[in-house]
Structures are given as structure tokens and as C-alpha cells.
Scaffold this motif. Structure first.
Motif, PDB file in Angstrom:
ATOM      1  N   GLY A  63      57.125  61.063  39.139  1.00  0.00           N
ATOM      2  CA  GLY A  63      56.517  60.007  38.518  1.00  0.00           C
ATOM      3  C   GLY A  63      56.634  58.712  39.697  1.00  0.00           C
ATOM      4  N   ASP A  64      57.114  59.035  40.942  1.00  0.00           N
ATOM      5  CA  ASP A  64      57.087  58.122  41.657  1.00  0.00           C
ATOM      6  C   ASP A  64      55.857  58.113  42.752  1.00  0.00           C
ATOM      7  OD1 ASP A  64      57.928  59.569  43.904  1.00  0.00           O
ATOM      8  OD2 ASP A  64      60.031  58.544  43.499  1.00  0.00           O
ATOM      9  N   THR A  65      55.722  57.169  43.610  1.00  0.00           N
ATOM     10  CA  THR A  65      54.412  57.198  44.448  1.00  0.00           C
ATOM     11  C   THR A  65      54.622  58.243  45.297  1.00  0.00           C
ATOM     12  OG1 THR A  65      54.007  54.796  44.070  1.00  0.00           O
ATOM     13  CG2 THR A  65      53.122  55.973  45.944  1.00  0.00           C
ATOM     14  N   THR A  66      55.817  58.325  46.090  1.00  0.00           N
ATOM     15  CA  THR A  66      56.020  59.250  46.970  1.00  0.00           C
ATOM     16  C   THR A  66      55.830  60.701  46.617  1.00  0.00           C
ATOM     17  OG1 THR A  66      57.706  57.804  48.128  1.00  0.00           O
ATOM     18  CG2 THR A  66      57.720  60.156  48.804  1.00  0.00           C
ATOM     19  N   TYR A  67      56.288  60.938  45.366  1.00  0.00           N
ATOM     20  CA  TYR A  67      56.244  62.335  45.049  1.00  0.00           C
ATOM     21  C   TYR A  67      54.568  62.681  44.776  1.00  0.00           C
ATOM     22  CZ  TYR A  67      56.650  66.195  41.503  1.00  0.00           C
ATOM     23  OH  TYR A  67      56.598  67.522  40.742  1.00  0.00           O
ATOM     24  N   LYS A  68      53.908  61.651  44.317  1.00  0.00           N
ATOM     25  CA  LYS A  68      52.452  61.866  44.027  1.00  0.00           C
ATOM     26  C   LYS A  68      51.500  62.011  45.291  1.00  0.00           C
ATOM     27  CE  LYS A  68      48.430  59.346  42.104  1.00  0.00           C
ATOM     28  NZ  LYS A  68      47.521  59.048  43.406  1.00  0.00           N
ATOM     29  N   ARG A  69      51.849  61.249  46.425  1.00  0.00           N
ATOM     30  CA  ARG A  69      51.423  61.430  47.767  1.00  0.00           C
ATOM     31  C   ARG A  69      51.684  62.627  48.365  1.00  0.00           C
ATOM     32  NH1 ARG A  69      51.804  55.228  49.867  1.00  0.00           N
ATOM     33  NH2 ARG A  69      50.390  54.331  48.363  1.00  0.00           N
ATOM     34  N   ILE A  70      52.740  63.212  48.246  1.00  0.00           N
ATOM     35  CA  ILE A  70      53.151  64.555  48.730  1.00  0.00           C
ATOM     36  C   ILE A  70      52.493  65.524  47.974  1.00  0.00           C
ATOM     37  CG2 ILE A  70      55.100  66.265  49.173  1.00  0.00           C
ATOM     38  CD1 ILE A  70      57.091  63.751  49.467  1.00  0.00           C
ATOM     39  N   PHE A  71      52.377  65.375  46.664  1.00  0.00           N
ATOM     40  CA  PHE A  71      51.851  66.413  45.948  1.00  0.00           C
ATOM     41  C   PHE A  71      50.570  66.337  46.326  1.00  0.00           C
ATOM     42  CE2 PHE A  71      49.089  67.340  42.239  1.00  0.00           C
ATOM     43  CZ  PHE A  71      49.774  68.816  41.801  1.00  0.00           C
ATOM     44  N   GLU A  72      49.598  65.403  46.443  1.00  0.00           N
ATOM     45  CA  GLU A  72      48.149  65.238  46.969  1.00  0.00           C
ATOM     46  C   GLU A  72      48.081  65.834  48.250  1.00  0.00           C
ATOM     47  OE1 GLU A  72      47.497  61.159  46.721  1.00  0.00           O
ATOM     48  OE2 GLU A  72      47.095  61.186  44.563  1.00  0.00           O
ATOM     49  N   ALA A  73      48.891  66.082  49.011  1.00  0.00           N
ATOM     50  CA  ALA A  73      48.715  66.717  50.334  1.00  0.00           C
ATOM     51  C   ALA A  73      49.201  68.146  50.389  1.00  0.00           C
ATOM     52  CB  ALA A  73      49.910  66.128  51.408  1.00  0.00           C
ATOM     53  N   LEU A  74      49.528  68.853  49.213  1.00  0.00           N
ATOM     54  CA  LEU A  74      49.568  70.169  49.196  1.00  0.00           C
ATOM     55  C   LEU A  74      48.183  70.852  48.903  1.00  0.00           C
ATOM     56  CD1 LEU A  74      52.490  70.246  46.594  1.00  0.00           C
ATOM     57  CD2 LEU A  74      52.777  70.525  48.925  1.00  0.00           C
ATOM     58  N   VAL A  75      48.104  72.231  49.325  1.00  0.00           N
ATOM     59  CA  VAL A  75      47.037  72.976  49.286  1.00  0.00           C
ATOM     60  C   VAL A  75      46.939  73.202  47.823  1.00  0.00           C
ATOM     61  CG1 VAL A  75      47.145  73.917  51.584  1.00  0.00           C
ATOM     62  CG2 VAL A  75      48.294  75.029  49.807  1.00  0.00           C
ATOM     63  N   PRO A  76      45.572  73.545  47.265  1.00  0.00           N
ATOM     64  CA  PRO A  76      45.492  73.860  45.825  1.00  0.00           C
ATOM     65  C   PRO A  76      46.450  74.708  45.222  1.00  0.00           C
ATOM     66  CG  PRO A  76      43.402  73.491  46.731  1.00  0.00           C
ATOM     67  CD  PRO A  76      44.425  73.464  48.101  1.00  0.00           C
ATOM     68  N   GLY A  77      46.737  75.976  46.055  1.00  0.00           N
ATOM     69  CA  GLY A  77      47.513  76.908  45.594  1.00  0.00           C
ATOM     70  C   GLY A  77      48.965  76.427  45.136  1.00  0.00           C
ATOM     71  N   ASN A  78      49.504  75.686  45.949  1.00  0.00           N
ATOM     72  CA  ASN A  78      50.745  75.125  45.542  1.00  0.00           C
ATOM     73  C   ASN A  78      50.827  73.940  44.645  1.00  0.00           C
ATOM     74  OD1 ASN A  78      52.214  76.748  47.338  1.00  0.00           O
ATOM     75  ND2 ASN A  78      51.840  75.402  49.198  1.00  0.00           N
TER      76      ASN A  78
END
Length: 202
Positions: A63-78
């Protein structure tokens, strides 16, 4: 022995034998401050060469910004599964610590810190899944990682959920038997490829 407990040649500590890396996490779980700090303290007290402590961590809770940005950096499979975790924690190795001299063991030391975090997670009744599948430059840009610091891994942390919540292929991997190479193929003595001789009956 539970189906997920490692089948070891001799007994090892349950925290190690029972630790595994799931993909199905409980979306209702929220990682509290005390649990989070316990994870970070476990990482903070890892050993490092000359006590340089080259690890740095970017910590996001769902829910926070850091989580969102880390998630966006993951490859699609992850991304297929990691967004259900309670936290995403990116480990970064400072290859040029404060003194400015290159630290050639920074990745090794940072790996030790992540390992301690993952074992502490299991001790708290949580699970941790480490990933190498992410775009390091996207993480660097999105969260301002400076030059001389190298993103190494992302760890998803949370509470285990049912494997049936995963897509079919991931569910199969989630429930497959755990396995490792035999000891004789991994640990050597008297030269590379020569198995270490041990007597388990003595």
C-alpha cells in the motif's frame, strides 16, 4: 516431518529445515512495526568483513509508495504473485562504502544479511521469498539508489496462504517436493569434484 520440511542427512535446526519460499501470501495480513523491526535487526546483526556492513535495504509495506515502486521493478513472472505479500524488501550492496574504497565482498555480506532476515521471518511465523528477477535500473531510478550501490535481490515477506489461490503452473511449483543436490555432488575435499568423506554411522 511436514511435507515441506527438508529431508536432511542428519537433523538440522527446525528454523532451517522448515524454511521454504512460497508464492502464495495472505492478502489480509499486515506486517506490524515490531515484526518488521525484528526482521531488520536480524539483517543488521549479520557478520561482514571488517564490520563494514555494506548492506542497505529499501523497505515497502503493501500500500505504500516504496512497495509500489519495488513491485513495478519486478519481472512479470514475479508480479503474478509477489503483490500479495505484506512487504517487499530490496537488498542493495554498497560497493563503495563510506570510506570510498571498493568493497569486493559487499554482495557476499549483503547475502548473509538477507539470509538472516529470512530465517528470522520463519521464526516469527512468516515466510520470505527471495527474488533475483527484477529490473535493477528501474529500482535504482524509482527509489534513488546512488552510484556505487548495486541492487541484488528483492524479498517478499508475508503469511502463507493456500496454494490453490495461485495460477495452475505456480500452484504446481508451490506444492512440488523440495529437493537439493546430494551432499557428494556439492561438498568436496582433496580436490574439486572429490566428495567429502563422512561417516554417518560412526
Amino acid at each position: 516431518m511436514s511435507p515441506r520440511t527438508a529431508d536432511t542427512a542428519v537433523a538440522v535446526h527446525p528454523l532451517l529445515a522448515e524454511r521454504w519460499s512460497p508464492r502464495s501470501f495472505d492478502t489480509a495480513h499486515e506486517l506490524g512495526d515490531e515484526q518488521l523491526v525484528a526482521l531488520l535487526e536480524a539483517a543488521r546483526w549479520a557478520p561482514s568483513a571488517r564490520n563494514t556492513q555494506p548492506w542497505r535495504f529499501l523497505v515497502g509495506r503493501r500500500g505504500d509508495t516504496t512497495y509500489k515502486r519495488i513491485f513495478e521493478a519486478l519481472v512479470p513472472g514475479n508480479q503474478l504473485w509477489a503483490g500479495t505479500s505484506s512487504a517487499l524488501i530490496a537488498a542493495v550492496a554498497a560497493e563503495l562504502p563510506d570510506g570510498g574504497e571498493p568493497h569486493h565482498g559487499s554482495a557476499y555480506d549483503t547475502g548473509l544479511a538477507v539470509a538472516q532476515l529470512s530465517v528470522q521471518a520463519h521464526a516469527l511465523g512468516l515466510h520470505a521469498h527471495q527474488m533475483g528477477g527484477f529490473d535493477a535500473e528501474a529500482l535504482r531510478t524509482g527509489l534513488g539508489v546512488p552510484a556505487g550501490a548495486r541492487p541484488l535481490s528483492v524479498t517478499a515477506v508475508g503469511v502463507l496462504a493456500e496454494a490453490d489461490l495461485l495460477p495452475d503452473d505456480l500452484r504446481d511449483r508451490e506444492t512440488a517436493a523440495r529437493a537439493r543436490r546430494p551432499l557428494v555432488e556439492t561438498f568436496f575435499a582433496d580436490g574439486w569434484g572429490k566428495p567429502l568423506a563422512v561417516d554417518l554411522d560412526g
